[in-house]
Design an enzyme around this catalytic site. Sequence first.
Site, mmCIF file in Angstrom:
data_model
loop_
_atom_site.group_PDB
_atom_site.id
_atom_site.type_symbol
_atom_site.label_atom_id
_atom_site.label_comp_id
_atom_site.label_asym_id
_atom_site.label_seq_id
_atom_site.Cartn_x
_atom_site.Cartn_y
_atom_site.Cartn_z
ATOM 1 N N GLY A 1 26.852 15.111 -28.503
ATOM 2 C CA GLY A 1 26.318 14.335 -29.621
ATOM 3 C C GLY A 1 27.228 14.524 -30.824
ATOM 4 C CG LEU A 2 26.772 12.296 -34.410
ATOM 5 C CD1 LEU A 2 25.913 11.787 -35.562
ATOM 6 C CD2 LEU A 2 28.174 11.697 -34.501
ATOM 7 C CB ALA A 3 26.456 19.062 -33.283
ATOM 8 N N GLY A 4 28.327 18.349 -30.985
ATOM 9 C CA GLY A 4 29.220 18.784 -29.910
ATOM 10 C C GLY A 4 30.483 17.935 -29.821
ATOM 11 C CG HIS B 1 10.321 9.727 -39.368
ATOM 12 N ND1 HIS B 1 9.892 8.636 -40.082
ATOM 13 C CD2 HIS B 1 11.633 9.878 -39.647
ATOM 14 C CE1 HIS B 1 10.921 8.144 -40.764
ATOM 15 N NE2 HIS B 1 11.981 8.886 -40.519
ATOM 16 C CB SER C 1 15.483 3.448 -40.329
ATOM 17 O OG SER C 1 16.137 4.106 -41.371
ATOM 18 N NE ARG D 1 12.785 11.494 -42.587
ATOM 19 C CZ ARG D 1 13.842 11.438 -41.822
ATOM 20 N NH1 ARG D 1 14.002 12.308 -40.849
ATOM 21 N NH2 ARG D 1 14.752 10.516 -42.010
ATOM 22 C CG HIS E 1 12.207 11.879 -36.416
ATOM 23 N ND1 HIS E 1 12.717 10.830 -35.705
ATOM 24 C CD2 HIS E 1 13.105 12.126 -37.404
ATOM 25 C CE1 HIS E 1 13.864 10.446 -36.238
ATOM 26 N NE2 HIS E 1 14.134 11.220 -37.250
ATOM 27 N NE ARG F 1 16.420 15.975 -39.752
ATOM 28 C CZ ARG F 1 16.562 14.648 -39.862
ATOM 29 N NH1 ARG F 1 17.288 14.125 -40.829
ATOM 30 N NH2 ARG F 1 15.961 13.845 -38.998
#
Length: 642
Positions: free
Chosen positions: A50-53, A274, A292, A338, A409, A443
């Site tokens: 994903g974005l991190a990995g 969420h 969103s 949220r 979420h 978050r």
Amino acid sequence: MDLWRLGEPIRDAAAPDGPIETRWERRQFAAKLVNPANRRKLTVIVVGTGLAGGSAAATLAEAGYRVRSYCYQDSPRRAHSIAAQGGINAAKNYRNDGDSIYRLFYDTVKGGDFRARESNVYRLAQVSVNIIDQCVAQGVPFAREYGGLLDNRSFGGTQVSRTFYARGQTGQQLLLGAYQAMERQIAAGNIAMFARHEMLELIVVAGRACGIVVRDLVTGEITTDLADAVVLASGGYGNVFFLSTNAKGCNVTATWRAHRKGALFANPCYTQIHPTCIPESGTHQSKLTLMSESLRNDGRVWVPLRAGDDRNAQHIPEDERDYYLERIYPAFGNLVPRDIASRAAKNVCDSGHGVGPGGLGVYLDFADAIRRLGRPAVEEKYGNLFEMYQRITGEDPYVVPMRIYPAVHYTMGGLWVDYDLQSTIPGLFVIGEANFSDHGANRLGASALMQGLADGYFVLPNTINDYLASGPFRTIDPAHEEVAAARAAVQDRLRRLLAVDGDRTVDSFHRELGHLMWEYCGMERTEAGLTKAICLIRGLREGFWTRVKVPGTGAELNQNLEKAGRVADFFELAELMCIDALHRAESAGGHFRAESQTPDGEALRHDDEFGYVAAWAYGDVPTLHKEPLDFAYVHPSTRSYK
Ligand SMILES: Cc1cc2nc3c(=O)[nH]c(=O)nc-3n(C[C@H](O)[C@H](O)[C@H](O)COP(=O)(O)OP(=O)(O)OC[C@H]3O[C@@H](n4cnc5c(N)ncnc54)[C@H](O)[C@@H]3O)c2cc1C
């Protein structure tokens, strides 16, 4: 029997002190480096693309390390990050609306209800500006204004516009950037990519993480892979609730297996619910759909003023509507964070004002925005989200308001890591949603992408050097007894799952577990409910291991077997989540204990008693290690958005 025991407190040994503005710079300078010629000799396993990995694998390979990358999807670019819609925060202050690194830091510490580390959050805010430059250089097509500057919008919990976006597909565009960077390194031979492989165990030899056991999901073959360090970027565990906005495959197995091998698991009870999801429509559903948060820039949230009013939205006149977020929180209005918006929605629905089937919904109305901006402008900003809503519900949100309700979420909990993102097992680093993260108890919107990319592009590639430079490490023989034992344990567990041969599907157990978690460990938790849930989870888990039916064999593509392993781990995690939620007899962010609320129903923290990170060690009875949180810059105060 006690549900948990208290262990020694922990400290983040890697965290620098001194002025917060220079901590990251000083940490980077103090870290040992690895000579470029020596990097070629070192191998790093990265689980997750994903974005991190993805960003970590690309950056480590670019730096010269040998990377071995794993994901269970058929391609790295199908990681769950691709689902992210709304945007990514950065303190660029392009709008000149008073934003700064300090303000992003402040908003995040406050938004997390003072349950995050100041040092980490400050670094996150600092690095946020680099992320945008990096992604623009890769060609990520962020939305632009007429003048050519990158455009911004607002997300909850802030009064500035700092969210960069690419229509409603920001995650997809960012992931394509990271994926391209990875592909370049795959082509160069520096990354070996293993798609459709699932990590089922961590290998630890002499106290050091040095490899993983994986199953080839197509052939069923079980193999081991050894390296100098292991990075987990395996995402969040929201699917323990069965229904969530996460991709169906998201699970806890990689981090849970590491937890069982000694890595502490921090704040498991902090779950983000969420506020803007399409309400559940029946028992046939296997997942929920997010609308969103960016929609709350222009959409107004309301319910009928009169409880039980079942007229169509268009027939309810303006003065018979309750724009409850604007009424209760005039300073932030529809853009409260949220946790606040979700609880407010629950409260109005619980008091009989909800709309739609079962009264479990509130309106998100764009009529004002369409009048003010015109339909083409609304289409331009949110077109694909409106289309998605219409396809799923059959209702046209340009004509009637959307109906929304809170849903699971994101998970703020995860493996405990120090400032260097290293877990309590030396050599095991954890990044992105998989770690316990910088978001505290709640978050803020558009901060997960920021954190994942901060970890992957900028933080880990610096801090892992310090660990790798302390080598060379002993080469581990693939026949080493610990390696063989880890592999045998995986084979044995798969055999046991197949051998039960009972009469209930994996999904039926998962669904029941999810209901239980939503009921007792969801938006509102009580001591009695959590105690009951722990008993029920234990009973259900026993039932799982005696009655589950996993058809097929282990030597083939077998998605039931994959799911069974994941659900088995969810059972253990669910119990720890409830224990964590039970021990934290305060409300903070996404963790709302009914016994701890202000007279007007807001979360009531108890900083003296609970101002710590709860890091749990695995055992028959889990052991709690507290990491005290110090606030030298943003002093804990009642979190108000009024
Ligand atoms: C619908 C939706 C919309 C969102 N929108 C936003 C947004 O607008 N802005 C924002 O900031 N955040 C958003 N988020 C949150 C954000 O998308 C995630 O927190 C983030 O993408 C997680 O990234 P990650 O790299 O940590 O993990 P993921 O993207 O979940 O990737 C996990 C990777 O790990 C691999 N993996 C996991 N377990 C194993 C295993 N055992 N073996 C092998 N591989 C494994 C998977 O194959 C995958 O490649 C959204 C979330 C959802 C659900």
